[in-house]
Design a protein around this motif. Sequence first.
Motif, PDB file in Angstrom:
ATOM      1  N   TYR A 154       0.894  -1.380   0.045  1.00  0.00           N
ATOM      2  CA  TYR A 154       0.138  -0.102   0.131  1.00  0.00           C
ATOM      3  C   TYR A 154       1.008   1.286   0.081  1.00  0.00           C
ATOM      4  CZ  TYR A 154      -3.324  -3.589   1.782  1.00  0.00           C
ATOM      5  OH  TYR A 154      -4.279  -4.686   1.827  1.00  0.00           O
ATOM      6  N   GLU A 156       0.599   4.222  -1.003  1.00  0.00           N
ATOM      7  CA  GLU A 156      -0.028   5.456  -0.900  1.00  0.00           C
ATOM      8  C   GLU A 156      -0.190   5.763   0.471  1.00  0.00           C
ATOM      9  OE1 GLU A 156      -3.337   2.253  -1.358  1.00  0.00           O
ATOM     10  OE2 GLU A 156      -1.405   2.609  -2.186  1.00  0.00           O
ATOM     11  N   LYS A 173      -3.297  10.617   5.681  1.00  0.00           N
ATOM     12  CA  LYS A 173      -3.412   9.292   4.865  1.00  0.00           C
ATOM     13  C   LYS A 173      -4.517   8.676   5.203  1.00  0.00           C
ATOM     14  CE  LYS A 173       0.272   9.871   2.371  1.00  0.00           C
ATOM     15  NZ  LYS A 173       0.168  10.414   0.704  1.00  0.00           N
TER      16      LYS A 173
END
Length: 197
Positions: A154, A156, A173
Amino acid sequence: MFDYPKDYRLIAGVDEVGRGPLIGAVVTAAVILDPNNPIEGLADSKKLSEKKRLALAAEIKQKALAWALGRAEAEEIDKLNILQASLLAMTRAVQALRIRPQFVLLDGNKIPNDLDIPAQAVVKGDSLVAEISAASILAKVARDQEMEELDRQYPEYAFAQHKGYPTKLHLEKLTALGPLPQHRRSFAPVRKVLENR
């Protein structure tokens, strides 16, 4: 200086890493050092550079009489609470040792109820007791590697940067992308994001 308990030869040090993060397992390590094969430079893992931690972790695995990791997953943390999950993970690390210690020294001020070996909790043990320092290094390296693996899955979420701790970046995030299955649902910042989605 720390006064070691007398009359015990096989002493395991135990420490945990990952009580504060919002995601993933709490990881523990147990280490029985070899008095005839000392390791220079052991210290609280938080006070060492990543490079030094990795070098020491390799040396600990090579020179220790025994070492093992334990863990409690995010679901167990949500079910039990972080303190009880940490104690459970500590017991698991001790039970996983291939040599049974005669005595256990744990970082902090609590001893797991289900530990069937004489034990003592040592406040600031990761700075005072070589065995606990060694355990803190192994646990930190193992958990950081898990966060780097999660970062590859992941990217991001930037886990390699914040290692799951509730930094400004992680909270941003989390709010923007929502929690992953590995996030700890019982932790307030995660709960808050879930409530607002």
